[in-house]
Motif scaffolding. Sequence first.
Motif, PDB file in Angstrom:
ATOM      1  N   PHE A 191      -4.748 -56.957 -27.935  1.00  0.00           N
ATOM      2  CA  PHE A 191      -4.679 -56.028 -26.934  1.00  0.00           C
ATOM      3  C   PHE A 191      -4.377 -56.913 -25.782  1.00  0.00           C
ATOM      4  O   PHE A 191      -3.742 -56.503 -24.723  1.00  0.00           O
ATOM      5  CB  PHE A 191      -5.417 -54.921 -26.877  1.00  0.00           C
ATOM      6  N   LEU A 192      -5.683 -57.566 -25.193  1.00  0.00           N
ATOM      7  CA  LEU A 192      -5.966 -58.307 -24.044  1.00  0.00           C
ATOM      8  C   LEU A 192      -4.458 -59.267 -23.638  1.00  0.00           C
ATOM      9  O   LEU A 192      -3.946 -59.299 -22.908  1.00  0.00           O
ATOM     10  CB  LEU A 192      -7.131 -59.239 -24.130  1.00  0.00           C
ATOM     11  N   SER A 193      -4.187 -59.927 -24.809  1.00  0.00           N
ATOM     12  CA  SER A 193      -3.212 -60.917 -24.701  1.00  0.00           C
ATOM     13  C   SER A 193      -1.761 -59.968 -24.441  1.00  0.00           C
ATOM     14  O   SER A 193      -0.855 -60.493 -23.597  1.00  0.00           O
ATOM     15  CB  SER A 193      -2.902 -61.647 -26.181  1.00  0.00           C
ATOM     16  N   GLU A 194      -1.424 -59.037 -25.392  1.00  0.00           N
ATOM     17  CA  GLU A 194      -0.524 -58.291 -24.899  1.00  0.00           C
ATOM     18  C   GLU A 194      -0.504 -57.544 -23.653  1.00  0.00           C
ATOM     19  O   GLU A 194       0.769 -57.649 -23.141  1.00  0.00           O
ATOM     20  CB  GLU A 194      -0.489 -56.828 -25.875  1.00  0.00           C
ATOM     21  N   GLY A 195      -1.609 -57.280 -22.977  1.00  0.00           N
ATOM     22  CA  GLY A 195      -1.645 -57.024 -21.562  1.00  0.00           C
ATOM     23  C   GLY A 195      -1.395 -57.755 -20.738  1.00  0.00           C
ATOM     24  O   GLY A 195      -0.719 -57.678 -19.469  1.00  0.00           O
ATOM     25  N   VAL A 196      -1.920 -58.996 -20.757  1.00  0.00           N
ATOM     26  CA  VAL A 196      -1.438 -59.954 -20.089  1.00  0.00           C
ATOM     27  C   VAL A 196      -0.188 -60.421 -19.848  1.00  0.00           C
ATOM     28  O   VAL A 196       0.621 -60.699 -18.889  1.00  0.00           O
ATOM     29  CB  VAL A 196      -2.402 -61.288 -20.526  1.00  0.00           C
ATOM     30  N   LEU A 197       0.497 -60.487 -21.254  1.00  0.00           N
ATOM     31  CA  LEU A 197       1.987 -60.820 -21.368  1.00  0.00           C
ATOM     32  C   LEU A 197       2.820 -59.656 -20.466  1.00  0.00           C
ATOM     33  O   LEU A 197       3.741 -59.909 -19.714  1.00  0.00           O
ATOM     34  CB  LEU A 197       2.363 -60.802 -22.542  1.00  0.00           C
ATOM     35  N   LEU A 198       2.501 -58.472 -20.781  1.00  0.00           N
ATOM     36  CA  LEU A 198       2.837 -57.189 -20.002  1.00  0.00           C
ATOM     37  C   LEU A 198       2.943 -57.672 -18.453  1.00  0.00           C
ATOM     38  O   LEU A 198       3.710 -57.274 -17.744  1.00  0.00           O
ATOM     39  CB  LEU A 198       2.309 -55.881 -20.611  1.00  0.00           C
ATOM     40  N   GLY A 199       1.662 -57.861 -17.990  1.00  0.00           N
ATOM     41  CA  GLY A 199       1.636 -57.826 -16.712  1.00  0.00           C
ATOM     42  C   GLY A 199       2.131 -59.021 -16.104  1.00  0.00           C
ATOM     43  O   GLY A 199       2.992 -59.099 -14.813  1.00  0.00           O
ATOM     44  N   ILE A 229      -4.275 -55.609 -14.032  1.00  0.00           N
ATOM     45  CA  ILE A 229      -4.065 -54.330 -14.672  1.00  0.00           C
ATOM     46  C   ILE A 229      -3.667 -54.513 -16.049  1.00  0.00           C
ATOM     47  O   ILE A 229      -4.280 -53.330 -16.720  1.00  0.00           O
ATOM     48  CB  ILE A 229      -2.974 -53.767 -13.960  1.00  0.00           C
ATOM     49  N   GLY A 230      -2.762 -55.087 -16.602  1.00  0.00           N
ATOM     50  CA  GLY A 230      -2.363 -55.002 -17.899  1.00  0.00           C
ATOM     51  C   GLY A 230      -3.407 -55.548 -18.688  1.00  0.00           C
ATOM     52  O   GLY A 230      -3.498 -55.030 -19.827  1.00  0.00           O
ATOM     53  N   GLY A 231      -4.064 -56.635 -18.637  1.00  0.00           N
ATOM     54  CA  GLY A 231      -4.946 -57.449 -19.372  1.00  0.00           C
ATOM     55  C   GLY A 231      -6.286 -56.475 -19.595  1.00  0.00           C
ATOM     56  O   GLY A 231      -6.801 -56.103 -20.497  1.00  0.00           O
ATOM     57  N   VAL A 232      -6.765 -56.287 -18.293  1.00  0.00           N
ATOM     58  CA  VAL A 232      -8.213 -55.643 -18.198  1.00  0.00           C
ATOM     59  C   VAL A 232      -7.994 -54.389 -18.709  1.00  0.00           C
ATOM     60  O   VAL A 232      -9.153 -53.688 -19.396  1.00  0.00           O
ATOM     61  CB  VAL A 232      -8.759 -55.588 -16.849  1.00  0.00           C
ATOM     62  N   GLY A 233      -6.871 -53.405 -18.167  1.00  0.00           N
ATOM     63  CA  GLY A 233      -6.677 -52.342 -18.718  1.00  0.00           C
ATOM     64  C   GLY A 233      -6.516 -52.093 -20.473  1.00  0.00           C
ATOM     65  O   GLY A 233      -7.252 -51.082 -20.890  1.00  0.00           O
ATOM     66  N   SER A 234      -5.860 -52.972 -20.897  1.00  0.00           N
ATOM     67  CA  SER A 234      -5.619 -52.742 -22.197  1.00  0.00           C
ATOM     68  C   SER A 234      -7.133 -53.138 -22.755  1.00  0.00           C
ATOM     69  O   SER A 234      -7.301 -52.378 -23.867  1.00  0.00           O
ATOM     70  CB  SER A 234      -4.527 -53.688 -22.726  1.00  0.00           C
ATOM     71  N   SER A 235      -7.669 -54.022 -22.650  1.00  0.00           N
ATOM     72  CA  SER A 235      -8.950 -54.374 -23.133  1.00  0.00           C
ATOM     73  C   SER A 235      -9.975 -53.125 -23.011  1.00  0.00           C
ATOM     74  O   SER A 235     -10.715 -52.905 -24.014  1.00  0.00           O
ATOM     75  CB  SER A 235      -9.486 -55.642 -22.499  1.00  0.00           C
TER      76      SER A 235
END
Length: 308
Positions: A227-235, A293-299
Motif C-alpha cells: 500500500f505504501l508503494s502504491e501510494g508513493v507511485l500514485l503521488g 500524501i499518497g505514501g503516508v496516507g495509504s500506509s
Amino acid sequence: MARLEANVRGSSFGYLIKEGFRNLRQNRAISVAAIGVLVACLLLVGASLLFSMNINSLVGYFESQNEIVIFLDDSVSGSRLTRLDDELRAVGNISSATFVSREEGLETWMKELGDDGTLLEWLVEDNPLQNSYRVVITDLSKMDETVDEIKAIRGVESVSASSEVAHAVTGLKQAVSLGSLAVIGILAAVSLCIVANTIRITVFNRRKEISIMKYVGATDTFIRLPFLSEGVLLGFLSATIAFFLLWGGYEALLYWLNDSALEWATLITGQLIPFKQVALRVYLCFLATGVAIGGVGSSFFVGKYLKV
C-alpha cells in the motif's frame, strides 16, 4: 507467504514497485480518481505559488523604478563633491546613485520638450538648475529613514521623494505575501482533506483483502508495504502530471500575453518569471507533497484494518 516475505527482504524494491503497479491496475477506477484529485490540488497550489512569485516580481520592478532626487547646494563642488559622493554611497538601502550635473539636467529637460526645447536655450548661459543625484532605494519600507540619513549629509539642500507611493508599494507587497500564504495554506489543507478521504475509500474497498492476508499470517509490515508503494507511485504520477500541465498552462499564458496588442500585457510579460527558472523547485515541491500524501496516507489508513 514465507517465500513472499523472503522475496520482499531479498529484492524489496523491485517487488514493491511491481506490487504497486499491480494494485494500481487492479483498482484502476479509484486510482484514476485519486490521481485526478491530487493533480487538481497540486495545480491549484502551484498556480497560487506562481501567482505570488510573479506578483512579488512585478512589485519589485515598480519598486526599482521609484527614484528619489537629491538636490545639492550650489556651494558643493570639487573635493567636497567627491566626499559627498562617498558619503552618499555609504548610506545603506541605496542600490544605485547617479550624479546629474545642472548642464545634463537642462539638456534632458530640453530633449523631453522635443521641438519646444529651443525655448529653453536662453537658460544655457544662466542655468538655474541644481546639481543632483538620482537614487534608487533598495527597500521602500525604509525610505523615510533613508531620506533622513541623506538629508543629514552636509551639502544636501533638499530631497524629493514620493513617500506615498513607497508606502503604497510596500503595503501591496506585504498584502500579496500574506494573502498568497493564506491561499496556499487553505488550498493545502483542502487538498489534504480531499486526498485523504480518497485514499481512505481506496483502502476501505480493499479491507477484505487486508483481512484475508492478516488471517493467513502476513505481518503488519508485509501488508503495509504494498500500500505504501502504491501510494508513493500514485503521488509520483500525480506530481509529474500536475507539473507538466502547470508548465504548459504557464507557457500558454505567456504566449498569449506576448501576442497581445495591449501595452500593459507587454510590460507585465517582461517582468514575469520564466518557468524554467523555477521548474526544478516546483517539481520537487510537487513530488514531495504528492509522495508524502499518497505514501503516508495509504500506509496510515491501512492500520485501521490490521486489527482483526
